[in-house]
Each structure stands twice: as C-alpha cells, then as structure tokens.
Write a protein that holds these residues in place. Structure first.
Motif, PDB file in Angstrom:
ATOM      1  N   UNK A 260      20.110  35.639  35.651  1.00  0.00           N
ATOM      2  CA  UNK A 260      21.338  35.429  36.427  1.00  0.00           C
ATOM      3  C   UNK A 260      21.485  36.517  37.498  1.00  0.00           C
ATOM      4  N   UNK A 261      21.074  37.737  37.133  1.00  0.00           N
ATOM      5  CA  UNK A 261      21.214  38.862  38.073  1.00  0.00           C
ATOM      6  C   UNK A 261      20.445  38.671  39.354  1.00  0.00           C
ATOM      7  N   UNK A 262      19.342  37.940  39.308  1.00  0.00           N
ATOM      8  CA  UNK A 262      18.556  37.715  40.525  1.00  0.00           C
ATOM      9  C   UNK A 262      19.017  36.469  41.270  1.00  0.00           C
ATOM     10  N   UNK A 263      19.884  35.685  40.630  1.00  0.00           N
ATOM     11  CA  UNK A 263      20.386  34.456  41.264  1.00  0.00           C
ATOM     12  C   UNK A 263      21.745  34.674  41.916  1.00  0.00           C
ATOM     13  N   UNK A 264      22.584  35.446  41.259  1.00  0.00           N
ATOM     14  CA  UNK A 264      23.927  35.711  41.771  1.00  0.00           C
ATOM     15  C   UNK A 264      24.035  37.168  42.232  1.00  0.00           C
ATOM     16  N   UNK A 265      24.563  37.374  43.396  1.00  0.00           N
ATOM     17  CA  UNK A 265      24.690  38.719  43.973  1.00  0.00           C
ATOM     18  C   UNK A 265      26.147  39.137  44.062  1.00  0.00           C
ATOM     19  N   UNK A 266      26.408  40.392  43.726  1.00  0.00           N
ATOM     20  CA  UNK A 266      27.758  40.947  43.850  1.00  0.00           C
ATOM     21  C   UNK A 266      28.205  40.849  45.308  1.00  0.00           C
ATOM     22  N   UNK A 267      29.497  40.497  45.495  1.00  0.00           N
ATOM     23  CA  UNK A 267      30.148  40.304  46.798  1.00  0.00           C
ATOM     24  C   UNK A 267      29.793  38.959  47.441  1.00  0.00           C
ATOM     25  N   UNK A 268      28.941  38.185  46.811  1.00  0.00           N
ATOM     26  CA  UNK A 268      28.607  36.862  47.328  1.00  0.00           C
ATOM     27  C   UNK A 268      29.736  35.896  46.986  1.00  0.00           C
ATOM     28  N   UNK A 269      30.026  34.965  47.881  1.00  0.00           N
ATOM     29  CA  UNK A 269      31.032  33.938  47.642  1.00  0.00           C
ATOM     30  C   UNK A 269      30.316  32.623  47.345  1.00  0.00           C
ATOM     31  N   UNK A 270      30.628  32.017  46.191  1.00  0.00           N
ATOM     32  CA  UNK A 270      29.991  30.763  45.773  1.00  0.00           C
ATOM     33  C   UNK A 270      31.050  29.771  45.336  1.00  0.00           C
ATOM     34  N   UNK A 271      30.633  28.518  45.212  1.00  0.00           N
ATOM     35  CA  UNK A 271      31.536  27.474  44.710  1.00  0.00           C
ATOM     36  C   UNK A 271      31.336  27.302  43.214  1.00  0.00           C
ATOM     37  N   UNK A 272      32.419  26.986  42.506  1.00  0.00           N
ATOM     38  CA  UNK A 272      32.337  26.763  41.066  1.00  0.00           C
ATOM     39  C   UNK A 272      33.391  25.792  40.610  1.00  0.00           C
ATOM     40  N   UNK A 273      33.257  25.347  39.362  1.00  0.00           N
ATOM     41  CA  UNK A 273      34.207  24.383  38.811  1.00  0.00           C
ATOM     42  C   UNK A 273      35.014  25.046  37.695  1.00  0.00           C
ATOM     43  N   UNK A 326      24.338  41.127  32.815  1.00  0.00           N
ATOM     44  CA  UNK A 326      23.384  40.283  32.090  1.00  0.00           C
ATOM     45  C   UNK A 326      23.309  40.643  30.613  1.00  0.00           C
ATOM     46  N   UNK A 327      23.511  41.890  30.286  1.00  0.00           N
ATOM     47  CA  UNK A 327      23.400  42.337  28.892  1.00  0.00           C
ATOM     48  C   UNK A 327      24.469  41.671  28.039  1.00  0.00           C
ATOM     49  N   UNK A 328      25.694  41.643  28.535  1.00  0.00           N
ATOM     50  CA  UNK A 328      26.810  41.074  27.778  1.00  0.00           C
ATOM     51  C   UNK A 328      27.128  39.636  28.181  1.00  0.00           C
ATOM     52  N   UNK A 329      26.295  39.053  29.082  1.00  0.00           N
ATOM     53  CA  UNK A 329      26.548  37.691  29.578  1.00  0.00           C
ATOM     54  C   UNK A 329      27.976  37.558  30.090  1.00  0.00           C
ATOM     55  N   UNK A 330      28.317  38.443  31.013  1.00  0.00           N
ATOM     56  CA  UNK A 330      29.675  38.454  31.533  1.00  0.00           C
ATOM     57  C   UNK A 330      29.652  38.561  33.053  1.00  0.00           C
ATOM     58  N   UNK A 331      30.470  37.740  33.696  1.00  0.00           N
ATOM     59  CA  UNK A 331      30.610  37.768  35.156  1.00  0.00           C
ATOM     60  C   UNK A 331      32.090  37.840  35.499  1.00  0.00           C
ATOM     61  N   UNK A 332      32.409  38.744  36.405  1.00  0.00           N
ATOM     62  CA  UNK A 332      33.795  38.852  36.893  1.00  0.00           C
ATOM     63  C   UNK A 332      33.874  38.214  38.265  1.00  0.00           C
ATOM     64  N   UNK A 333      34.901  37.369  38.449  1.00  0.00           N
ATOM     65  CA  UNK A 333      35.039  36.618  39.691  1.00  0.00           C
ATOM     66  C   UNK A 333      36.440  36.814  40.271  1.00  0.00           C
ATOM     67  N   UNK A 334      36.562  36.477  41.548  1.00  0.00           N
ATOM     68  CA  UNK A 334      37.881  36.563  42.202  1.00  0.00           C
ATOM     69  C   UNK A 334      38.046  35.423  43.185  1.00  0.00           C
TER      70      UNK A 334
END
Length: 375
Positions: A260-273, A326-334
């Motif tokens: 996931x770390x190589x797919x999603x980058x911090x400060x990147x804006x993406x779409x989600x459901x 990635x270690x804790x399988x946690x992502x923070x979003x805004x």
C-alpha cells in the motif's frame, strides 16, 4: 436293470466319469450297467451350442439325479453347480464381499455373467459413468457385489458400480485423514453455487465460502471463478465424521494492504467510497479492501456533531492522504483538506486569470513583444 434303477431317487448326488460326448448330450458311467445321460441343457448355466464345448471324455463329474425310469437315468451337472453357487453367493452377500465375474454375454439392458448360476449386471451398475456401447465388455472380468439374490426365482443381480463407489469412499476417507489444517493445496473448481465454490483437492471436494474467495467483496462466485479453474487453496478446517472441508482462496492471495505504501502517497488526493459511518468519523475505501479513517474533525470545514450530517454510506468522496502505516494497516484521511486544497487551487487559477485581464494584456502579448526585438 429296473432293480438297479431303484437305488436312485430324484435329487440324489452321484459321481461319474464321462464315457461319450455327443453334440446334444453326454453319457456318464455312474457305476451301474446303464450310463446316465446329461442333456446339453443340463451341462451349463448359459446356452452352449455343443456339449463338447464344456466337457470331454474321461472328465470326472458330480451330478444330480433329475429323472429315473426303468431304462433311463437323467442327470444334471448344472443343478449341482447351481446349488454350490447359491451357497457361495449367499455367503458373499452376507459378508458384502467382492467377487470376480467374467462377462459371458451382452444383452439388452446390461451384461450376463456365469457364476454357476446366471447373473445379471444392469447397465446402470456397470460403471459410475454412463456407457453407451457395451460391446467391448464381452470376455472382460468385472469386480462385482451381490445387490439382489432370490434363489427361489433364480434371480441374481450384481453391481460393479457398487464396488467402484466403495473404493471412492475409501479413498475419500484416506484423503480426509491425510489433509492437515493450515496446509496449502492445488485444486480444481468442480461446481459453483450462490454461497461459494466446491473445489476438488484430490478425490474429495471442499467448500470455499463466498467470503473466502477474494479479499474484496464478491457478489457472485461466477464473477471471478469458472468450473475447471485450477486454484490454490488453504485448508481452514476438516470434519472427518461429516466429510466436510472448509477452504480459502483468499488466504493464499496477497492481502489488500500489501505494498500500500508504494501505491498511496502522503498528501495525494484520491477518490474513495464511504463504507461505514461511526461516531468518531467515516471509513473510506481508497483501494479494493483497503479502508482509511476520516476523523470527524477532518470531514468538514464547519463543526459537525455526527458524520451522518454530511456523509452517506456508498457516497464517493475525494480525500487527502495524511498518513500511511503499513505495519498497523492504518491510513489517515481528510475530506476537509482535500476540499481546502481544491479551493486553493481554484483561487490561484482565478487570481491568475484576473491578474492577466486587469493588466490589459496577456502572457502571449508579452512574449510577442519580445519576439519583435529579434526580427
């Protein structure tokens, strides 16, 4: 001679030596002045064309008396064989044993075998699978079980399929006992159902529940699997008594959080459901099977008391990635910061456009004036 005949009674068993063989009858010396006669119909269980096909001069035989007259003694070889055969077959049926039988004749509806009595193997009991043409079975040796025996009506029904099914069941139990929970095996998809897929893992089928097919949600197994597919499965549980095996394809696949770390980058804006709403925020799926938390403070630019005030499950939103763990399988979003970034971008674009308009000339005009110097 009449006095000698009186020593015989119908049903008596006698032993004798064949003295003469004709096409339709055989003469046997049973120790008296007159030879006994064995008609061709009493020589064998099945039809024969000539007596010489099954018996020869000097053969020692055991016979049963079927008719006694002043000058004639009629004997049967078939009756003696049949009596012994019925006793043997009753024992076989009682023990549920397997015997060999050679196919003597192919008839409508199945196969005829000779076991001292005429036996019949129905077409549906020859093999576990459908057989269209039985011509190749003549002369073949079958492994059969007795499934119906009626001596009084001279009825004997046999089955090779029953033997094969027993072998399959035996192999199935051996396979069940050899499978270890946690092991990874290769299998073939045999059948698809609304609740999952049945996979053959070596003579026994296991169930891959729909929830164990993939990491992402699967609505219908047919969307991702086909009958005949080769798949890798992990054994989750084995119930030998009920012959049930639980399998998982999902457990053998890389998890949705892998790389996931190589797919999603911090400060990147993406779409989600939006997948779930809780008191402290909202969980948004940004990759298949990967959800991040939008804390309630990061949902809106204004203060809200509950995420449901501004969000709905299933809604598509833009989020900014604040942290990937990635270690804790946690992502923070805004959502708030994604909106603020978009607002700033739109403001900058507007200011730039407004600045050009207020100066009275465009960037193209400025470049054009510079180019004139070089003419």
């Amino acid at each position: 001679m009449a006095e000698e005949m009186n020593v015989f009674s119908v049903g008596d068993l006698v032993k004798g030596t064949v003295t003469k063989v004709e096409d339709k009858q055989v003469f046997v010396d049973v120790g008296f002045k007159v030879d006994g006669i064995v008609p061709i119909s009493e020589l064998a269980t099945l039809h024969i064309e000539k007596a010489g096909d099954v018996i020869a001069v000097n053969d020692e035989v055991e016979l049963q008396v079927t008719k006694v007259e002043d000058d004639e003694l009629i004997l049967s070889k078939k009756a003696v064989q049949a009596e012994k055969a019925w006793l043997m077959l009753e024992d076989v049926q009682r023990k549920d044993a397997v015997i060999e039988a050679v196919v003597a004749e192919i008839v409508k509806g199945g196969l005829v075998v000779d076991l001292g009595v005429r036996g019949f193997v129905p077409a549906s009991h020859v093999e576990r699978h459908f057989v269209e043409d039985f011509s190749s079975y003549e002369g073949e040796t079958l492994q059969v079980k007795v499934i119906e025996l009626d001596k009084g009506n001279n009825k004997l029904i046999l089955s090779q399929r029953a033997v094969q099914e027993d072998e399959v069941e035996h192999k199935k139990k051996q396979t069940l006992q050899s499978i270890e929970v946690g092991s990874t095996l290769s299998g073939t998809v045999q059948r698809l159902a609304t609740f999952g897929a049945f996979v053959d893992i070596g003579g026994v089928d296991g169930l891959v529940h729909i929830s164990q097919i993939a990491h992402e949600r699967v609505e219908n197994p047919q969307d991702v699997l086909s009958e005949g597919d080769t798949v890798t499965v992990k054994v989750l549980s084995v119930d030998i008594d009920n012959e049930r095996i639980s399998l998982s394809i999902k457990e053998t696949l890389p998890g949705p959080w892998a790389n996931v770390g190589s797919t999603l980058n911090v400060n990147e804006v993406v779409s989600g459901k939006v997948k779930r709403l809780v008191n402290f925020g909202a969980f948004v799926e940004v990759l298949p099977g990967v959800e991040g938390l939008v804390h309630i403070s990061q949902i809106s630019t204004r203060h809200i008391g509950n995420p449901a005030e501004v969000l709905e499950v299933g809604e598509t939103v833009k989020v900014k990635i604040l942290e990937v763990n990635e270690v804790d399988n946690r992502i923070s979003l805004s959502i708030r910061e994604a909106q603020e970034d978009e607002t700033r971008s739109q403001t900058k674009a507007y200011e730039k456009e407004h600045q050009e308009e207020s100066s009275g000339f465009s960037l193209a005009d400025m470049i054009g004036d510079q180019l004139k110097k070089y003419r």
